[in-house]
Design a protein around this motif. Structure first.
Motif, PDB file in Angstrom:
ATOM      1  N   MET A 133      -6.742  11.216  10.325  1.00 50.70           N
ATOM      2  CA  MET A 133      -6.781  11.468   8.887  1.00 50.70           C
ATOM      3  C   MET A 133      -5.584  10.819   8.194  1.00 50.70           C
ATOM      4  SD  MET A 133      -5.284  13.389   6.240  1.00 50.70           S
ATOM      5  CE  MET A 133      -4.430  14.732   7.047  1.00 50.70           C
ATOM      6  N   LEU A 134      -4.397  10.929   8.789  1.00 53.42           N
ATOM      7  CA  LEU A 134      -3.204  10.336   8.179  1.00 53.42           C
ATOM      8  C   LEU A 134      -3.300   8.812   8.147  1.00 53.42           C
ATOM      9  CD1 LEU A 134      -0.478  12.647   9.749  1.00 53.42           C
ATOM     10  CD2 LEU A 134      -1.225  12.611   7.349  1.00 53.42           C
ATOM     11  N   LEU A 135      -3.890   8.221   9.184  1.00 53.62           N
ATOM     12  CA  LEU A 135      -4.096   6.767   9.187  1.00 53.62           C
ATOM     13  C   LEU A 135      -5.061   6.350   8.082  1.00 53.62           C
ATOM     14  CD1 LEU A 135      -4.289   6.145  13.015  1.00 53.62           C
ATOM     15  CD2 LEU A 135      -2.683   5.019  11.463  1.00 53.62           C
ATOM     16  N   GLU A 136      -6.023   7.187   7.806  1.00 57.42           N
ATOM     17  CA  GLU A 136      -6.993   6.903   6.741  1.00 57.42           C
ATOM     18  C   GLU A 136      -6.370   7.094   5.361  1.00 57.42           C
ATOM     19  OE1 GLU A 136     -11.497   8.335   5.509  1.00 57.42           O
ATOM     20  OE2 GLU A 136     -10.571   9.116   7.318  1.00 57.42           O
ATOM     21  N   LYS A 137      -5.628   8.179   5.203  1.00 53.57           N
ATOM     22  CA  LYS A 137      -5.072   8.530   3.892  1.00 53.57           C
ATOM     23  C   LYS A 137      -3.869   7.674   3.497  1.00 53.57           C
ATOM     24  CE  LYS A 137      -3.085  12.371   1.263  1.00 53.57           C
ATOM     25  NZ  LYS A 137      -3.904  12.205   0.081  1.00 53.57           N
ATOM     26  N   ARG A 138      -2.963   7.434   4.444  1.00 58.77           N
ATOM     27  CA  ARG A 138      -1.703   6.769   4.118  1.00 58.77           C
ATOM     28  C   ARG A 138      -1.489   5.538   4.984  1.00 58.77           C
ATOM     29  NH1 ARG A 138       2.342  10.855   2.534  1.00 58.77           N
ATOM     30  NH2 ARG A 138       3.824   9.155   2.646  1.00 58.77           N
ATOM     31  N   ARG A 139      -2.498   4.701   5.084  1.00 53.90           N
ATOM     32  CA  ARG A 139      -2.514   3.521   5.947  1.00 53.90           C
ATOM     33  C   ARG A 139      -1.224   2.721   5.886  1.00 53.90           C
ATOM     34  NH1 ARG A 139      -2.480   1.430   9.747  1.00 53.90           N
ATOM     35  NH2 ARG A 139      -4.241   0.916  10.922  1.00 53.90           N
ATOM     36  N   GLY A 140      -0.808   2.343   4.689  1.00 50.06           N
ATOM     37  CA  GLY A 140       0.382   1.507   4.535  1.00 50.06           C
ATOM     38  C   GLY A 140       1.649   2.200   4.999  1.00 50.06           C
ATOM     39  N   ASP A 141       1.757   3.483   4.692  1.00 49.20           N
ATOM     40  CA  ASP A 141       2.948   4.252   5.074  1.00 49.20           C
ATOM     41  C   ASP A 141       3.008   4.525   6.578  1.00 49.20           C
ATOM     42  OD1 ASP A 141       3.622   4.385   2.384  1.00 49.20           O
ATOM     43  OD2 ASP A 141       2.579   6.286   2.094  1.00 49.20           O
ATOM     44  N   MET A 142       1.861   4.469   7.240  1.00 53.99           N
ATOM     45  CA  MET A 142       1.810   4.776   8.676  1.00 53.99           C
ATOM     46  C   MET A 142       2.271   3.606   9.541  1.00 53.99           C
ATOM     47  SD  MET A 142       0.745   7.884   9.450  1.00 53.99           S
ATOM     48  CE  MET A 142      -0.101   7.801  11.029  1.00 53.99           C
ATOM     49  N   THR A 143       2.343   2.411   8.975  1.00 53.76           N
ATOM     50  CA  THR A 143       2.665   1.210   9.740  1.00 53.76           C
ATOM     51  C   THR A 143       3.963   1.359  10.547  1.00 53.76           C
ATOM     52  OG1 THR A 143       1.525  -0.106   8.078  1.00 53.76           O
ATOM     53  CG2 THR A 143       2.993  -1.286   9.564  1.00 53.76           C
ATOM     54  N   GLU A 144       4.979   1.934   9.925  1.00 51.78           N
ATOM     55  CA  GLU A 144       6.263   2.056  10.622  1.00 51.78           C
ATOM     56  C   GLU A 144       6.190   2.996  11.829  1.00 51.78           C
ATOM     57  OE1 GLU A 144       9.425   4.764   8.768  1.00 51.78           O
ATOM     58  OE2 GLU A 144       8.132   4.308   7.052  1.00 51.78           O
ATOM     59  N   PHE A 145       5.202   3.867  11.859  1.00 54.20           N
ATOM     60  CA  PHE A 145       5.079   4.836  12.951  1.00 54.20           C
ATOM     61  C   PHE A 145       4.157   4.356  14.069  1.00 54.20           C
ATOM     62  CE2 PHE A 145       5.892   7.221   9.024  1.00 54.20           C
ATOM     63  CZ  PHE A 145       7.086   7.835   9.373  1.00 54.20           C
TER      64      PHE A 145
END
Length: 128
Positions: free
Chosen positions: A81-93
């Motif tokens: 869900m987090l990858l779907e919702k905040r794709r750009g912000d998840m890149t660093e993780f």
């Protein structure tokens, strides 16, 4: 909204929920599953900003330390869900997530392995 007031505390609430999801008492599991579904909906639908790092720390910790399928599946649903919702912000993780997800591929549960593959596929889609 009331949900937005909880934003700074999502990781603590999630940690408690994930702890209870595999409790030996059935009623506790049922309430934890329902609470988890409500929290994931709240976070998915929020317009407010929230920090990903504490949530991901909780989720990856549960994936690596808990042996039960319900907790691992719930953690994978959250990551998806987090990858779907905040794709750009998840890149660093993603680098840390990949290490955890690749280890999860050796889980004895087929459902955990299949969902891990789904999460890995979402990561591989990138920003396209």
């Amino acid at each position: 909204s009331g949900g937005d007031a909880l934003l700074p505390h999502h990781s603590e609430v999630l940690d408690a929920i994930l702890y209870c999801i595999s409790d030996s008492e059935e009623q506790i599991c049922i309430v934890a599953e329902r609470t988890n579904a409500n929290l994931i909906s709240l976070v998915r639908d929020t317009k407010g900003d929230f920090q990903l790092a504490p949530l991901l720390e909780t989720l990856t910790d549960k994936l690596m330390t808990k042996d039960d399928v319900p907790t691992k599946m719930a953690s994978l649903r959250w990551i998806n869900m987090l990858l779907e919702k905040r794709r750009g912000d998840m890149t660093e993780f993603v680098p840390k997530l990949l290490k955890v997800l690749l280890k999860t591929l050796s889980d004895t549960s087929d459902s955990v392995v299949l969902f891990t593959l789904q999460v890995l596929a979402r990561i591989s889609l990138g920003d396209s």
